[in-house]
Design an enzyme around this catalytic site. Sequence first.
Site, PDB file in Angstrom:
ATOM      1  N   LYS B  91       0.820  -1.122  -0.099  1.00 13.17           N
ATOM      2  CA  LYS B  91      -0.001  -0.161  -0.184  1.00 13.17           C
ATOM      3  C   LYS B  91       0.776   1.159  -0.086  1.00 13.17           C
ATOM      4  O   LYS B  91       1.434   1.594   0.891  1.00 13.17           O
ATOM      5  CB  LYS B  91      -0.902   0.109   1.353  1.00 13.17           C
ATOM      6  CG  LYS B  91      -1.763   1.118   1.299  1.00 13.17           C
ATOM      7  CD  LYS B  91      -2.587   1.472   2.427  1.00 13.17           C
ATOM      8  CE  LYS B  91      -3.220   2.803   2.972  1.00 13.17           C
ATOM      9  NZ  LYS B  91      -4.129   2.818   4.151  1.00 13.17           N
ATOM     10  N   GLY B 180     -10.795   8.098   5.378  1.00 12.88           N
ATOM     11  CA  GLY B 180     -11.720   9.198   5.767  1.00 12.88           C
ATOM     12  C   GLY B 180     -13.137   8.459   5.994  1.00 12.88           C
ATOM     13  O   GLY B 180     -14.108   9.424   6.179  1.00 12.88           O
TER      14      GLY B 180
END
Lengths: 65, 251
Positions: B91, B180
């Site tokens: 990632k 988020g």
Amino acid sequence: MRVQLNGHTIETNADTLAELMVEQQIDPRTVATALNGEFVPRSRYASQLLEADSQLEILSPMQGG
Amino acid sequence: MFYQFTPQSRFLLGTAGYPSPDILHQAIDASGAEIITVSLRREGSEGGAFRSLLQQLNKRILPNTAGCHTVKEAVTTAQMARELFDTPWIKLEVIGHADTLQPDPFALVEAARILCADGFQVFPYTTEDLIVGEKLLEAGCEVLMPWGAPIGSGQGLRNIEGLRAMRAWFKDVPLIIDAGIGAPGQAAQAMEMGFDAVLLNTAVAKARDPVRMAGAFAAAIHGGHEAFQAGLMEQRDMASASTPIFGLAQF
């Protein structure tokens, strides 16, 4: 000689990365290492020489997002 | 779906910030996630417990480059992660600013190019910018991970129209909403829009009951995906009676 290990200055008698791990009681199978910002693969621990003021990061698996 | 791996679950879960290793373990179980994210750090007091937990869990590990601000840092961290976790997956986060944790798209693309060329399978944490997405695909990425909102902010999908455009533009590219997401409804919304999966951490880890919240997100993500597959109705400006007029009694 003195080297930096994970941000701390340590005094070591080790000549190689492999010797340093024995001295610091680090199991090489559980860590990954960078020397002066460059990745050092496990296969090179025994041959990787250390110099005074080398900067070592020896990292472990930790929680992450 | 993600580099020849097709998970049953579309929920990717982060492992940071839980009250205890035991609660983390239970939350992972409750989430049904088959892919969990981890990091590389100087070993602290909990290092041993985390290592043994990772060995018990039979999950795909997605190591991150969290905290890296330069191409060099990210590439070195990825190389270390590949050896330590024995996976080509990474990632890729290259952070542009410590306050916003917004990706630095220029460094991100450069790091992605280096890592893809070196055989990594890169999951880039990016924005909804279409050109950055194109450049990441050109670099060799086969998955894109646009943010919903800044990391840890819990704001949900802050630019819904931008994300909708991204989904439409990259029709055949797996897209994971990463970061988020604060509530299951926001995750469901992303899935209803046709995103392939959701990656989150804080919303579960910092819930009063992380295990229960992991289950709530699992249900929402599944429900949202099912809804997308089923095909959502079109919105209308005016009402439209659902009960037929035909056969209505005349009084």
